[in-house]
Enzyme design. Structure first.
Site, PDB file in Angstrom:
ATOM      1  N   GLY A 256       0.729  -0.972   0.083  1.00  0.00           N
ATOM      2  CA  GLY A 256      -0.358  -0.326   0.254  1.00  0.00           C
ATOM      3  C   GLY A 256       1.158   1.367  -0.197  1.00  0.00           C
ATOM      4  O   GLY A 256       0.265   1.986  -0.262  1.00  0.00           O
ATOM      5  N   ALA A 257       1.712   1.163   1.476  1.00  0.00           N
ATOM      6  CA  ALA A 257       2.673   2.590   0.703  1.00  0.00           C
ATOM      7  C   ALA A 257       4.110   1.891   1.971  1.00  0.00           C
ATOM      8  O   ALA A 257       4.375   0.524   2.347  1.00  0.00           O
ATOM      9  CB  ALA A 257       2.300   3.439   2.307  1.00  0.00           C
ATOM     10  N   MET A 258       5.284   2.683   1.705  1.00  0.00           N
ATOM     11  CA  MET A 258       6.731   2.675   2.533  1.00  0.00           C
ATOM     12  C   MET A 258       6.655   3.822   3.194  1.00  0.00           C
ATOM     13  O   MET A 258       6.624   5.038   2.733  1.00  0.00           O
ATOM     14  CB  MET A 258       7.670   1.680   1.354  1.00  0.00           C
ATOM     15  CG  MET A 258       8.825   1.298   2.675  1.00  0.00           C
ATOM     16  SD  MET A 258       8.704   0.269   3.472  1.00  0.00           S
ATOM     17  CE  MET A 258       9.906   0.310   4.315  1.00  0.00           C
ATOM     18  N   GLU A 259       6.990   2.927   4.138  1.00  0.00           N
ATOM     19  CA  GLU A 259       7.216   4.487   5.512  1.00  0.00           C
ATOM     20  C   GLU A 259       8.754   4.767   5.329  1.00  0.00           C
ATOM     21  O   GLU A 259       9.216   5.403   6.101  1.00  0.00           O
ATOM     22  CB  GLU A 259       7.180   4.252   6.918  1.00  0.00           C
ATOM     23  CG  GLU A 259       8.174   3.244   7.236  1.00  0.00           C
ATOM     24  CD  GLU A 259       7.383   1.557   6.786  1.00  0.00           C
ATOM     25  OE1 GLU A 259       6.811   1.287   6.255  1.00  0.00           O
ATOM     26  OE2 GLU A 259       7.993   0.134   7.714  1.00  0.00           O
ATOM     27  N   ASN A 260       8.787   4.914   4.034  1.00  0.00           N
ATOM     28  CA  ASN A 260      10.450   5.955   4.343  1.00  0.00           C
ATOM     29  C   ASN A 260      10.316   7.064   5.181  1.00  0.00           C
ATOM     30  O   ASN A 260      10.072   7.988   4.762  1.00  0.00           O
ATOM     31  CB  ASN A 260      10.800   6.000   3.068  1.00  0.00           C
ATOM     32  CG  ASN A 260      10.450   5.070   2.201  1.00  0.00           C
ATOM     33  OD1 ASN A 260      11.335   4.277   2.220  1.00  0.00           O
ATOM     34  ND2 ASN A 260      10.153   5.309   0.799  1.00  0.00           N
ATOM     35  N   HIS A 290      -1.363   5.880   8.527  1.00  0.00           N
ATOM     36  CA  HIS A 290      -0.103   4.527   9.245  1.00  0.00           C
ATOM     37  C   HIS A 290       1.435   4.889   8.876  1.00  0.00           C
ATOM     38  O   HIS A 290       1.927   4.614   9.911  1.00  0.00           O
ATOM     39  CB  HIS A 290      -1.209   3.347   8.524  1.00  0.00           C
ATOM     40  CG  HIS A 290      -0.298   2.333   8.189  1.00  0.00           C
ATOM     41  ND1 HIS A 290      -0.759   0.394   8.847  1.00  0.00           N
ATOM     42  CD2 HIS A 290       1.003   1.821   7.884  1.00  0.00           C
ATOM     43  CE1 HIS A 290       0.415   0.222   8.703  1.00  0.00           C
ATOM     44  NE2 HIS A 290       1.243   0.320   8.580  1.00  0.00           N
ATOM     45  N   GLU A 291       1.136   5.471   7.935  1.00  0.00           N
ATOM     46  CA  GLU A 291       2.689   6.100   7.666  1.00  0.00           C
ATOM     47  C   GLU A 291       3.450   7.137   8.528  1.00  0.00           C
ATOM     48  O   GLU A 291       4.165   6.335   8.696  1.00  0.00           O
ATOM     49  CB  GLU A 291       2.854   5.890   6.200  1.00  0.00           C
ATOM     50  CG  GLU A 291       1.919   5.477   4.792  1.00  0.00           C
ATOM     51  CD  GLU A 291       3.075   4.101   5.296  1.00  0.00           C
ATOM     52  OE1 GLU A 291       3.873   3.397   5.642  1.00  0.00           O
ATOM     53  OE2 GLU A 291       2.010   2.588   5.037  1.00  0.00           O
ATOM     54  N   GLU A 313       4.288  -2.663  12.136  1.00  0.00           N
ATOM     55  CA  GLU A 313       3.234  -3.113  11.394  1.00  0.00           C
ATOM     56  C   GLU A 313       1.837  -2.738  12.420  1.00  0.00           C
ATOM     57  O   GLU A 313       0.925  -2.352  11.932  1.00  0.00           O
ATOM     58  CB  GLU A 313       2.907  -4.066  10.702  1.00  0.00           C
ATOM     59  CG  GLU A 313       4.246  -3.999   9.511  1.00  0.00           C
ATOM     60  CD  GLU A 313       4.135  -2.278   8.906  1.00  0.00           C
ATOM     61  OE1 GLU A 313       3.054  -1.691   9.395  1.00  0.00           O
ATOM     62  OE2 GLU A 313       5.172  -2.055   8.443  1.00  0.00           O
TER      63      GLU A 313
HETATM   64 ZN   LIG Z   1       3.209  -0.771   7.877  1.00  0.00          ZN
END
Ligand SMILES: [Zn+2]
Length: 850
Positions: A256-260, A290-291, A313
């Site tokens: 869905g996404a990546m939290e960089n 969430h991110e 997570e």
């Molecule tokens: Zn996550």
């Protein structure tokens, strides 16, 4: 390719401390490779010792350690030996790297609309060495400085603030200490929207061909981002520590996404290019929240090893939904707040429930990941929604003061460092003064779901708990229980704490029906017992009268669980869901239930000969709802999508495609049009040239993926053969086209067309591990798994495949879950639609460890 083992990571972390990475990249639009030069400064605790660096280049051009040349030919399987280290070291690696097309490493997407190249780097979980040389493990954190040479018209963003120092040359500011897995870079002619909040620069970025849609969606996305920032600042008491905050919507994104830190990457489908529902916007808002939660949980404090991946997570998941639910004061976010937990229950919980009942289930914490590849295979709904539910239970039990107090001291103690489960539990124990050993064992170190049953008799409401195994017999649940009269009026609404022993409450006589966990706060299968077992007629009667969204979600989830458990006839479940759909006011709930109805009840859980009639029933109800819905409403759009997916009526589909007989207010936009094309393709109504013509009309990146799906859906031997070849041979096909093809191959509406590939699936799919890795390997097999061909013979093929000893963790996990789903369908079909003379498959299945 060996994966880093936990023991190796532990040794390397004891030996090395890494200070700094200087990375220089030379990026271009069309070359197949790029040059990556990494200079790493690090210390070694035992001078004279040896270690290794991680790098996976096309060609390693040169290596210098402390000024002396090392032989690049010593690189084996992504590991470069580093002999004779000094107390302080400088390692310089110069390599030519491949651009990737699987969404990991340095991914390049060429926009078919304008042929522009767009890059983004995805390092999770162990893909960093595909774009720079490093010590790739989460507990060797260091500062990063990137210098990027690229075409003059490109924009560059990354973890540190980017500055254009000359045409085609960008420098990124030195970062705080980062783990390798969240280092990123986004580069290309991206369209950007820049804003500000509370002293933080906010950026939104997408491909130039999506500029108009990004502008339309920006206000909603920024509103959520700002509100979530305020909320976390208040809750955590520590300001966001990573400088600017960019959100880049990128192509072909696996997750869905990546939290960089400083530069989150998200799937670009969130930049809606066609009509989208409130439910879809709310889901995007949950992802944004969430991110942002990860900036603290995961990024500021990072797990020491992948077995604590759940810490990241579960937290981000719990805090995101909780935050969304608490944003009701913002005028733009009231609906998000009102529906957040209902959405969590109907959407996020569902796949976690499936995972926790599969033979591959595992405890939330300590997933036993002995190496990085095994950790990726265990990355599932248990890490997200079950972990989030466990934390929700803990917060309920400890109270917010102790829950967030413990969290704040955990952040302060380990900021920019790493921590383990024990550190967090220690912080909560201090804050609450309570021994949490039992709680940790019952919720985090054991697997499976409890079943909680509520029943009423003789003026007593009884709530009982059944454990999935003896080791979790007293898992505690803090829940509410509601009792209703025959008209759906609430007569009892009380909080209880369940911990192994039944709880009995005296209730007034007219209570006819009781629902445990009526606010959907825990993680369990909920059942409602009467003298004759579960009275599904009563459930159906009461559903429309129950006001609380979360309580209806509990009832709907019970229907889905019970179908999967073989305790409810799918035909009866379909009737129940279709009778409540026209009265169900929450469209996010309807969307999930209709998908379940079409794919499972009228698909996988139906004998092939019964499928058309069941689809017809879905289509009829959807059509009725469609015509009574307000023009332009979510209800209208949701009903139209369901009708198209279930329709066997080419005349209707063709008419809509031509813009004829379309209900007022329903936009036949790009996405709805492709839904029509795909259904027509599946019905055999389109030939190959029709699909290519559609692609000319919508030559966007999304259009290319839809066209791949439509091609594979055609029930024509040549089309299925082409799809099969694409899925099983190595080639440059981008990941999204593979996923769409895989999902279409065994379409449940055309069981005969893919018959030739059933046996071949089990023989040939595991061999794709030779040329695929990471997300793509598992996701292609999962998406193509022939659950729709449920029969004892196919089940036997699946079981025989699982008995092989040569399957890697990703392939084994995927096949285990697919086989479990298949076994449930076979069992249900045999029980409720039995052909004569066939033995029933044994149930429940023997436990198989993945
Ligand atoms: Zn996550």
């Amino acid at each position: 390719m060996p994966s880093l083992a936990r023991t190796e990571a532990r040794e390397r972390a004891a030996l090395l401390s890494v200070h700094n990475y200087a990375i220089e990249l030379e990026l271009s639009e069309h070359e197949p490779q790029f040059r990556s030069t990494t200079t790493i400064s690090f210390d070694c605790a035992r001078p004279g010792a040896a270690s290794f660096a991680d790098i996976r280049p096309a060609e390693l051009e040169s290596v210098q350690l402390n000024g002396a040349d090392l032989d690049p030919a010593t690189l084996r399987d992504g590991r470069l030996p580093l002999p004779d280290l000094q107390a302080s070291n400088v390692l310089r690696l110069v390599a030519r790297m491949e651009y990737s097309h699987d969404g990991e490493g340095m991914h390049r997407h060429v926009d078919p609309a304008d042929h522009s190249s767009y890059l983004y780097a995805m390092s999770f979980l162990d893909a960093a060495p595909r774009w720079f040389g490093c010590f790739d493990q989460p507990d060797l954190k260091a500062r990063y400085q990137l210098s990027v040479h690229c075409p003059a018209h490109w924009t560059v963003i990354g973890n540190g603030a980017a500055t254009k120092v000359a045409d085609g040359h960008w420098q990124l500011a030195s970062t705080e200490p980062l783990a390798t897995y969240f280092v990123t870079l986004v580069a290309g002619p991206y369209h950007s929207i820049i804003a500000e909040h509370d002293g933080i620069t906010l950026g939104l970025h997408a491909r130039a061909s999506l500029a108009e849609h990004l502008a339309a969606e920006a206000p909603a996305m920024l509103a959520t981002t700002r509100a979530a920032f305020d909320h976390y600042h208040r809750t955590f008491g520590i300001r966001y520590p990573f400088g600017e905050y960019h959100q880049a919507f990128v192509a072909d994104f696996n997750a869905g996404a990546m939290e960089n830190p400083g530069c989150v990457t998200l799937r670009e489908q969130y930049v809606f290019r066609s009509a989208a529902t409130t439910a879809e916007r709310n889901r995007r808002a949950a992802t944004i929240a969430h991110e942002l939660a990860h900036m603290w949980f995961g990024n500021l404090v990072t797990m020491r090893w992948w077995d604590d991946l759940w810490l990241n997570e579960s937290f981000a998941e719990y805090l995101a939904y909780r935050t969304c639910a608490e944003l009701g004061d913002h005028p733009q976010l009231t609906e998000l707040a009102a529906l957040a937990w209902a959405d969590f229950g109907i959407d996020r919980k569902a796949n976690g429930h499936v995972a926790d009942q599969s033979p591959s289930t595992h405890p939330v914490a300590g997933n036993g990941a002995e190496d990085a590849a095994a950790a990726l295979a265990a990355f599932d709904g248990i890490s997200y929604s079950k972990g989030a539910s466990a934390l929700r239970q803990l917060a309920e039990h400890l109270g917010d003061e102790a829950f967030f107090g413990g969290l704040r001291s955990y952040f302060e103690r380990h900021r920019f460092g790493n921590a383990e489960l024990a550190d967090l539990i220690g912080a909560w124990t201090e804050a609450s003064g309570e021994d949490l050993t039992g709680w940790v064992r019952q919720w985090l170190l054991t697997s499976g779901l409890d079943t909680i049953r509520a029943s009423t008799a003789d003026g007593v409401l009884t709530v009982q708990q059944e454990a999935p195994s003896a080791d979790v017999a007293d898992r505690p649940h803090t829940i509410r229980v509601a009792g209703y009269d025959g008209g759906g009026a609430v007569l009892v609404d009380q909080q209880i704490r369940l911990a192994g022993q039944p709880v009995r409450l005296p209730v007034p006589e007219p209570v006819r029906f009781a629902v445990a966990d009526s606010l959907d706060q825990t993680w369990a299968k909920i059942r409602f017992d009467t003298a004759v077992g579960t009275d599904w007629d009563l459930v159906a009667e009461l559903l429309p009268r129950i006001e609380r969204h979360q309580t209806r979600v509990v009832l709907y989830n019970a229907v889905r669980d019970e179908v999967r458990d073989g305790g409810l006839d799918p035909d009866r479940a379909l009737e129940l869901l279709l009778s409540s759909y026209p009265q169900e006011p929450v469209e996010a709930i309807n969307a999930e239930l209709l998908a379940f109805a079409v794919t499972e009840l009228a698909g996988n859980y139906a004998a092939p000969e019964d499928r058309p009639a069941r689809r017809h029933r879905v289509a009829q109800v959807a059509e009725r709802v469609l015509h009574s819905a307000e023009p332009g409403s979510d209800r209208q759009l949701g009903a139209a999508r369901a009708l198209i997916s279930a329709s066997d009526d080419p005349e209707l589909l063709q008419a809509w495609r031509s813009g004829v007989r379309v209900p007022d207010g329903l936009p036949i936009d790009a996405e709805l049009r492709w839904l029509l094309i795909c259904r027509l393709a599946s019905l055999g109504e389109l030939d190959a040239t029709d699909i290519e013509r559609e692609l000319v009309a919508d030559d966007s990146s999304a259009g290319v993926v839809h066209a791949a799906r439509a091609r594979a859906l055609r029930p024509d031997p040549a089309a299925k053969r082409a799809a099969w070849t694409l899925l099983t041979t190595a080639g440059p096909t981008p990941a999204y086209e593979l996923y769409a093809t895989a999902e279409a191959l065994f379409d449940p509406t055309q069981p005969a067309a893919s018959q030739p590939y059933l046996a071949r699936f089990f023989i040939e799919m595991p061999t794709t591990a030779a040329h695929r890795r990471g997300w793509v390997l598992g996701k292609v097999i999962r998406s193509a798994f022939p659950v729709s061909a449920a029969s004892p013979a196919v089940l036997e093929l699946a079981d025989r495949t699982l008995a092989r000893t040569d399957l890697g963790p990703a392939v084994r996990r995927t096949l285990t879950d697919g086989t479990d789903a298949l076994r449930r369908c076979v069992h249900s079909i045999q029980r409720y639609q039995p052909p004569r003379g066939v033995a029933v498959v044994s149930w429940p299945p023997a436990r198989v460890r993945p």
